[in-house]
Design a protein around this motif. Sequence first.
Motif, PDB file in Angstrom:
ATOM      1  N   ILE A  21      33.716 -14.689  50.267  1.00  0.00           N
ATOM      2  CA  ILE A  21      34.729 -14.123  49.328  1.00  0.00           C
ATOM      3  C   ILE A  21      34.711 -12.637  49.377  1.00  0.00           C
ATOM      4  O   ILE A  21      33.695 -12.053  49.200  1.00  0.00           O
ATOM      5  CB  ILE A  21      34.913 -14.666  48.126  1.00  0.00           C
ATOM      6  CG1 ILE A  21      34.975 -16.156  48.339  1.00  0.00           C
ATOM      7  CG2 ILE A  21      36.084 -14.272  47.449  1.00  0.00           C
ATOM      8  CD1 ILE A  21      35.968 -17.085  48.758  1.00  0.00           C
ATOM      9  N   LEU A  22      35.634 -11.998  49.608  1.00  0.00           N
ATOM     10  CA  LEU A  22      35.762 -10.574  49.486  1.00  0.00           C
ATOM     11  C   LEU A  22      37.119  -9.993  48.745  1.00  0.00           C
ATOM     12  O   LEU A  22      38.326 -10.354  48.809  1.00  0.00           O
ATOM     13  CB  LEU A  22      36.030  -9.887  50.920  1.00  0.00           C
ATOM     14  CG  LEU A  22      36.624  -8.269  50.653  1.00  0.00           C
ATOM     15  CD1 LEU A  22      35.407  -7.337  50.150  1.00  0.00           C
ATOM     16  CD2 LEU A  22      36.890  -7.740  51.962  1.00  0.00           C
ATOM     17  N   GLY A  23      36.778  -9.433  47.377  1.00  0.00           N
ATOM     18  CA  GLY A  23      37.898  -8.769  46.602  1.00  0.00           C
ATOM     19  C   GLY A  23      38.499  -9.745  45.571  1.00  0.00           C
ATOM     20  O   GLY A  23      39.369  -9.230  44.772  1.00  0.00           O
ATOM     21  N   ALA A  24      37.903 -10.743  45.040  1.00  0.00           N
ATOM     22  CA  ALA A  24      38.385 -11.351  43.902  1.00  0.00           C
ATOM     23  C   ALA A  24      37.206 -12.375  43.740  1.00  0.00           C
ATOM     24  O   ALA A  24      36.308 -12.793  44.336  1.00  0.00           O
ATOM     25  CB  ALA A  24      39.606 -12.546  44.370  1.00  0.00           C
ATOM     26  N   GLN A  70      34.173 -12.507  59.272  1.00  0.00           N
ATOM     27  CA  GLN A  70      33.396 -13.775  58.515  1.00  0.00           C
ATOM     28  C   GLN A  70      33.202 -15.026  59.060  1.00  0.00           C
ATOM     29  O   GLN A  70      34.299 -15.476  59.632  1.00  0.00           O
ATOM     30  CB  GLN A  70      34.367 -13.739  57.337  1.00  0.00           C
ATOM     31  CG  GLN A  70      34.578 -12.584  56.277  1.00  0.00           C
ATOM     32  CD  GLN A  70      35.595 -12.971  55.198  1.00  0.00           C
ATOM     33  OE1 GLN A  70      36.586 -13.477  55.384  1.00  0.00           O
ATOM     34  NE2 GLN A  70      35.079 -12.285  53.925  1.00  0.00           N
ATOM     35  N   VAL A  71      32.103 -15.446  58.888  1.00  0.00           N
ATOM     36  CA  VAL A  71      31.719 -16.687  59.591  1.00  0.00           C
ATOM     37  C   VAL A  71      31.099 -17.625  58.462  1.00  0.00           C
ATOM     38  O   VAL A  71      30.174 -17.423  57.724  1.00  0.00           O
ATOM     39  CB  VAL A  71      30.631 -16.479  60.627  1.00  0.00           C
ATOM     40  CG1 VAL A  71      30.194 -17.865  61.295  1.00  0.00           C
ATOM     41  CG2 VAL A  71      31.242 -15.588  61.708  1.00  0.00           C
ATOM     42  N   ALA A  72      31.882 -18.727  58.297  1.00  0.00           N
ATOM     43  CA  ALA A  72      31.467 -19.717  56.990  1.00  0.00           C
ATOM     44  C   ALA A  72      31.526 -21.135  57.576  1.00  0.00           C
ATOM     45  O   ALA A  72      32.431 -21.407  58.342  1.00  0.00           O
ATOM     46  CB  ALA A  72      32.402 -19.345  55.673  1.00  0.00           C
ATOM     47  N   ILE A  77      34.966 -21.847  53.803  1.00  0.00           N
ATOM     48  CA  ILE A  77      35.957 -20.938  53.546  1.00  0.00           C
ATOM     49  C   ILE A  77      35.632 -19.684  53.713  1.00  0.00           C
ATOM     50  O   ILE A  77      34.538 -19.144  53.387  1.00  0.00           O
ATOM     51  CB  ILE A  77      36.194 -21.359  51.765  1.00  0.00           C
ATOM     52  CG1 ILE A  77      36.567 -22.724  51.476  1.00  0.00           C
ATOM     53  CG2 ILE A  77      37.355 -20.206  51.543  1.00  0.00           C
ATOM     54  CD1 ILE A  77      36.749 -22.913  50.115  1.00  0.00           C
ATOM     55  N   ASN A  78      36.599 -18.614  54.195  1.00  0.00           N
ATOM     56  CA  ASN A  78      36.585 -17.377  54.311  1.00  0.00           C
ATOM     57  C   ASN A  78      37.632 -16.811  53.359  1.00  0.00           C
ATOM     58  O   ASN A  78      38.833 -17.290  53.882  1.00  0.00           O
ATOM     59  CB  ASN A  78      36.585 -16.655  55.793  1.00  0.00           C
ATOM     60  CG  ASN A  78      35.321 -17.020  56.434  1.00  0.00           C
ATOM     61  OD1 ASN A  78      34.356 -16.766  55.882  1.00  0.00           O
ATOM     62  ND2 ASN A  78      35.430 -17.672  57.592  1.00  0.00           N
ATOM     63  N   GLY A  79      37.593 -15.937  52.524  1.00  0.00           N
ATOM     64  CA  GLY A  79      38.819 -15.461  51.871  1.00  0.00           C
ATOM     65  C   GLY A  79      38.743 -13.915  51.519  1.00  0.00           C
ATOM     66  O   GLY A  79      37.648 -13.164  51.518  1.00  0.00           O
ATOM     67  N   VAL A  80      39.883 -13.285  51.751  1.00  0.00           N
ATOM     68  CA  VAL A  80      40.138 -11.882  51.638  1.00  0.00           C
ATOM     69  C   VAL A  80      41.220 -11.492  50.758  1.00  0.00           C
ATOM     70  O   VAL A  80      42.275 -12.075  50.947  1.00  0.00           O
ATOM     71  CB  VAL A  80      40.075 -11.200  52.962  1.00  0.00           C
ATOM     72  CG1 VAL A  80      40.422  -9.586  52.743  1.00  0.00           C
ATOM     73  CG2 VAL A  80      38.906 -11.291  53.832  1.00  0.00           C
TER      74      VAL A  80
END
Length: 435
Positions: A90-93, A113-115, A118-121
């Motif tokens: 997760i990036l930015g929240a 991003q490798v998950a 979930i990947n979140g931006v």
Amino acid sequence: MQRITLIALLLAVQLAYAQNPDFVQFKPFHFGVVPGFGSTGVYGLKYEHNVSINLFSGHAYANNILSIAGISHFQVQRSQGINIAGISNILGAYPFLKVRQHRDSLAEFGAIQVAGLINGVNGGGFGGQLSGGINLVTGTLDGIQISSIHNDVNKALSGGQISLVSNRVGDMALGFQSALVVNRARMMSGTQLFALFNYVNHELDGLQFGGFNAVSNRNSHIYRENRFYWMQLGLFNLAFENGDGYQVGLVNYGKDIGFAQLGLINISDKIPQYPVGLLNLAGDINGFLRAHTNRMFRYNIEMATGSKKLLSALTYSWDGQRDRNGYSYALGNQKKKGPAGLAQNQYFYEAFLQVTNLVENGDSFLDPNLIYTAKAQFGYNPFRKTKMMDLYFFVGLTGNATWIDSGDPSVVEGPLVSQTNNHTFWADLNFGVQL
């Protein structure tokens, strides 16, 4: 209870530090087990790292090169390089994606991003996302998203989306989408592929390829002049507003298709320039209905529909004495004219290319004997000056050829017939009346 209180206080302290970039410090390398237990202690969210390794979960203000976590990793601002997590990046929240409200909360995304899930931006561009579940971007993505379930971008996309289930762009797009079930985009320029259902809410410059394709084309009249800007290829195609380009499918519908429809059934409010189908339906349809006879079949009923540039004709033919039937499809055009200053529908001339499936002596329709025909015909309307409807008497010259793999190649007899092995060529006259 004391442990829960301690953890809550630690998180509160970290969030307080995360709100103000003035507190951010740089530490090249970080190793941790879970947030609060690692080389940055309880102040992980105020640190920027080049490399962050976390046994279970980790978080930081920013990451420049590499972050690895067994479960999840969260960053307040800026992610460069590579983020790898067993479940989520997760990036930015925090703790989940939020709508950006303040300029100082904008995230920067330049990573891969490798998950596992979930990947979140929450804002930023350039990079890519790969997950076994869901990829999310609330604003801007220049790279590519790949997931097994769903990809979602809420504002802007340049790169592509690939998913086994569904892709969505909330607003703006440029690249392509490819999913097995659903591709959706509100405003789009690029391509949607391989889905059961493809939908573009605004504009499509490119290709839709799927089972059911739909484009709303809300403002296409602005761009339409001298421009072909999309193609729909599927079982069912819908274009709800104006649009140049092509529709290719079993059933095509367009409010105002500028160029071509190719399908079994084509429906439009205004006929396109080149409709090719078994049945064309439109408010300004052209065509005819007629009956005629020739040496091949004693009775022929023919219907044609299309535009001023192209007509598609269907013919059913039969001859009871010879026990044969014919099913024909033809493409061509018919021009109606008249002497200058007089009736404009005084006569017509036409040219068509036709293929006929000859079924005789109990043969199966699915075991075709095909006849290929080129015909030119002329018709005259002697009743044009009366109050009667247009009624043309016509005569035509046809050239025919057939290839029959087995049996007697003789399908017609008499003059102007040439036979070579299993090939038969002949010329013929056609007579009839047309409405």
